[in-house]
Design a protein around this motif. Structure first.
Motif, mmCIF file in Angstrom:
data_model
loop_
_atom_site.group_PDB
_atom_site.id
_atom_site.type_symbol
_atom_site.label_atom_id
_atom_site.label_comp_id
_atom_site.label_asym_id
_atom_site.label_seq_id
_atom_site.Cartn_x
_atom_site.Cartn_y
_atom_site.Cartn_z
ATOM 1 N N SER A 5 -12.912 -9.816 -46.276
ATOM 2 C CA SER A 5 -12.296 -9.570 -45.447
ATOM 3 C C SER A 5 -13.014 -8.869 -44.743
ATOM 4 C CB SER A 5 -10.573 -9.019 -45.409
ATOM 5 O OG SER A 5 -9.852 -8.600 -44.298
ATOM 6 N N SER A 6 -13.227 -7.509 -45.284
ATOM 7 C CA SER A 6 -14.520 -6.704 -44.947
ATOM 8 C C SER A 6 -15.512 -7.034 -44.386
ATOM 9 C CB SER A 6 -14.233 -5.370 -45.763
ATOM 10 O OG SER A 6 -15.157 -4.585 -45.400
ATOM 11 N N PHE A 7 -16.411 -7.951 -45.162
ATOM 12 C CA PHE A 7 -17.666 -8.759 -44.434
ATOM 13 C C PHE A 7 -16.549 -9.072 -43.202
ATOM 14 C CE2 PHE A 7 -18.858 -12.464 -43.744
ATOM 15 C CZ PHE A 7 -20.597 -12.230 -43.841
ATOM 16 N N PHE A 8 -15.891 -9.483 -43.144
ATOM 17 C CA PHE A 8 -16.069 -9.926 -41.076
ATOM 18 C C PHE A 8 -16.454 -9.104 -39.896
ATOM 19 C CE2 PHE A 8 -13.983 -13.872 -43.211
ATOM 20 C CZ PHE A 8 -15.237 -14.520 -43.221
ATOM 21 N N ASN A 9 -16.121 -8.152 -40.462
ATOM 22 C CA ASN A 9 -16.367 -6.828 -39.696
ATOM 23 C C ASN A 9 -17.554 -6.713 -39.509
ATOM 24 O OD1 ASN A 9 -13.538 -7.056 -39.235
ATOM 25 N ND2 ASN A 9 -12.810 -5.333 -40.943
ATOM 26 N N TRP A 10 -18.164 -6.162 -40.591
ATOM 27 C CA TRP A 10 -19.433 -6.255 -41.307
ATOM 28 C C TRP A 10 -20.958 -6.905 -39.633
ATOM 29 C CZ3 TRP A 10 -20.989 -1.449 -40.976
ATOM 30 C CH2 TRP A 10 -20.275 -0.895 -41.824
ATOM 31 N N TRP A 11 -20.317 -8.440 -40.297
ATOM 32 C CA TRP A 11 -20.741 -9.812 -39.887
ATOM 33 C C TRP A 11 -20.976 -9.207 -38.424
ATOM 34 C CZ3 TRP A 11 -19.607 -13.658 -37.021
ATOM 35 C CH2 TRP A 11 -20.250 -14.848 -36.750
ATOM 36 N N TYR A 12 -19.437 -9.235 -37.328
ATOM 37 C CA TYR A 12 -19.673 -9.014 -35.774
ATOM 38 C C TYR A 12 -20.190 -8.027 -35.099
ATOM 39 C CZ TYR A 12 -17.543 -9.537 -31.429
ATOM 40 O OH TYR A 12 -17.816 -9.784 -30.293
ATOM 41 N N LEU A 13 -19.722 -6.437 -36.393
ATOM 42 C CA LEU A 13 -21.258 -5.936 -36.102
ATOM 43 C C LEU A 13 -22.622 -6.122 -36.023
ATOM 44 C CD1 LEU A 13 -21.282 -2.573 -35.364
ATOM 45 C CD2 LEU A 13 -21.642 -2.869 -37.731
ATOM 46 N N GLY A 14 -22.994 -6.788 -36.918
ATOM 47 C CA GLY A 14 -24.239 -7.553 -37.139
ATOM 48 C C GLY A 14 -24.283 -7.910 -35.932
ATOM 49 N N ILE A 15 -24.339 -9.138 -35.264
ATOM 50 C CA ILE A 15 -23.692 -9.818 -34.000
ATOM 51 C C ILE A 15 -24.385 -8.437 -33.080
ATOM 52 C CG2 ILE A 15 -23.152 -11.302 -32.436
ATOM 53 C CD1 ILE A 15 -22.007 -12.547 -35.225
ATOM 54 N N VAL A 16 -23.004 -8.145 -32.934
ATOM 55 C CA VAL A 16 -23.161 -7.338 -31.325
ATOM 56 C C VAL A 16 -24.140 -6.144 -31.425
ATOM 57 C CG1 VAL A 16 -21.520 -5.751 -30.482
ATOM 58 C CG2 VAL A 16 -20.903 -7.668 -31.208
ATOM 59 N N ALA A 17 -24.668 -5.571 -32.919
ATOM 60 C CA ALA A 17 -25.341 -4.721 -32.883
ATOM 61 C C ALA A 17 -26.932 -5.628 -32.450
ATOM 62 C CB ALA A 17 -25.666 -4.562 -34.063
ATOM 63 N N GLY A 18 -27.013 -6.381 -33.001
ATOM 64 C CA GLY A 18 -28.565 -6.939 -32.949
ATOM 65 C C GLY A 18 -28.843 -7.391 -31.051
ATOM 66 N N SER A 19 -27.756 -8.033 -30.537
ATOM 67 C CA SER A 19 -27.403 -8.171 -29.262
ATOM 68 C C SER A 19 -27.806 -7.066 -28.059
ATOM 69 C CB SER A 19 -26.191 -8.903 -28.633
ATOM 70 O OG SER A 19 -25.981 -10.169 -29.713
ATOM 71 N N THR A 20 -27.039 -5.661 -29.031
ATOM 72 C CA THR A 20 -27.162 -4.815 -28.264
ATOM 73 C C THR A 20 -28.572 -4.483 -28.289
ATOM 74 O OG1 THR A 20 -24.557 -4.727 -27.985
ATOM 75 C CG2 THR A 20 -25.801 -2.392 -27.578
ATOM 76 N N ALA A 21 -28.937 -4.183 -29.355
ATOM 77 C CA ALA A 21 -30.283 -4.275 -29.436
ATOM 78 C C ALA A 21 -31.521 -4.332 -28.241
ATOM 79 C CB ALA A 21 -30.668 -3.442 -30.942
ATOM 80 N N ALA A 22 -31.262 -5.489 -28.758
ATOM 81 C CA ALA A 22 -32.043 -6.924 -27.824
ATOM 82 C C ALA A 22 -31.838 -6.355 -26.608
ATOM 83 C CB ALA A 22 -31.770 -7.730 -28.089
ATOM 84 N N VAL A 23 -30.978 -6.079 -26.522
ATOM 85 C CA VAL A 23 -30.980 -5.662 -24.355
ATOM 86 C C VAL A 23 -31.679 -4.323 -23.867
ATOM 87 C CG1 VAL A 23 -29.582 -5.696 -22.617
ATOM 88 C CG2 VAL A 23 -29.019 -7.167 -23.686
ATOM 89 N N PHE A 24 -31.295 -3.366 -24.869
ATOM 90 C CA PHE A 24 -31.718 -2.036 -24.877
ATOM 91 C C PHE A 24 -33.397 -1.842 -24.782
ATOM 92 C CE2 PHE A 24 -27.379 -1.025 -24.577
ATOM 93 C CZ PHE A 24 -27.441 -0.313 -23.202
ATOM 94 N N VAL A 25 -33.681 -1.887 -25.903
ATOM 95 C CA VAL A 25 -34.995 -2.042 -27.499
ATOM 96 C C VAL A 25 -35.854 -2.887 -26.014
ATOM 97 C CG1 VAL A 25 -36.384 -2.625 -28.586
ATOM 98 C CG2 VAL A 25 -33.946 -1.588 -29.450
ATOM 99 N N VAL A 26 -35.626 -4.361 -26.383
ATOM 100 C CA VAL A 26 -36.486 -5.635 -25.300
ATOM 101 C C VAL A 26 -36.817 -4.920 -24.143
ATOM 102 C CG1 VAL A 26 -37.031 -7.971 -24.501
ATOM 103 C CG2 VAL A 26 -36.325 -7.098 -26.876
ATOM 104 N N ILE A 27 -36.030 -4.719 -22.917
ATOM 105 C CA ILE A 27 -35.877 -3.988 -21.858
ATOM 106 C C ILE A 27 -36.876 -2.347 -21.796
ATOM 107 C CG2 ILE A 27 -35.169 -3.119 -19.374
ATOM 108 C CD1 ILE A 27 -32.687 -5.847 -19.868
ATOM 109 N N TYR A 28 -36.578 -1.382 -22.341
ATOM 110 C CA TYR A 28 -37.116 -0.902 -22.459
ATOM 111 C C TYR A 28 -38.570 -0.845 -22.568
ATOM 112 C CZ TYR A 28 -38.812 3.823 -24.170
ATOM 113 O OH TYR A 28 -39.409 4.843 -23.964
#
Length: 188
Positions: free
Chosen positions: A161-184
């Motif tokens: 049950s906890s895994f699904f929270n961390w998995w979704y956090l990984g998706i959101v963190a990866g997407s967010t980091a891509a937008v900020f880091v790559v554009i920077y």
């Protein structure tokens, strides 16, 4: 009464013996990091695709928008095919391995098309190879990761049950980091 040596060789009894130990958090953490990297790569590419198509390939913005929308649409449809292939033929693990190799091949083609070869045709082929790889990865990875936890153990069930929270956090963190880091990086 059947004797005990006879019941040990009975295939029905062997089928209900407990399965081997699952991967648990060790496997799940690896899968979360792979998902982070995959989302970082995909969103980083998608976020800069119009800029690349207009500034580097010198295409009109309307054509660039059409190409990006077509690619995103195809990328959104391929998981239907990937799920079918996984369920009907290859299984989740084999589908993930094959699609990851296809995704890697797409990234290699993409890198070659924008650096060494500078080929517009190879660039578009690489985009759609990435779509195929993503299509096999998306429908399988979450359920495969959930399979790493033993449903019969209360601790493992809670960890799942906890895994699904961390998995979704990984998706959101990866997407967010891509937008900020790559554009920077692109701006600076």
């Amino acid at each position: 009464m059947a004797d005990s040596s006879n019941s040990k060789s009975n295939p029905l009894i062997q089928l209900i013996t407990p399965s081997p130990t699952k991967g648990g958090w060790h496997a799940a953490i690896f899968i979360i990091f792979v998902e982070f990297a995959e989302r970082f790569a995909y969103q980083g590419l998608a976020g800069n695709l119009i800029t690349y198509l207009t500034n580097v390939l010198n295409g009109p913005i309307t054509t660039a928008a059409k190409n990006v929308n077509t690619w995103v649409g195809v990328s959104s449809l391929f998981p239907l095919l990937g799920g079918f292939v996984a369920d009907s033929y290859l299984g989740r693990f084999n589908t993930i391995v094959m699609s990851s190799l296809i995704y890697l091949l797409g990234m290699i083609f993409l890198t070659l098309s924008v650096s060494a070869l500078k080929s517009k045709t190879l660039f578009f082929v690489a985009l759609y190879v990435l779509s195929i790889g993503d299509g096999g990865h998306k429908p399988c990875v979450q359920t495969f990761a959930a399979d790493q936890f033993d449903e019969d153990s209360p601790e493992e069930k809670e960890a799942k049950s906890s895994f699904f929270n961390w998995w979704y956090l990984g998706i959101v963190a990866g997407s967010t980091a891509a937008v900020f880091v790559v554009i920077y990086l692109q701006v600076n």
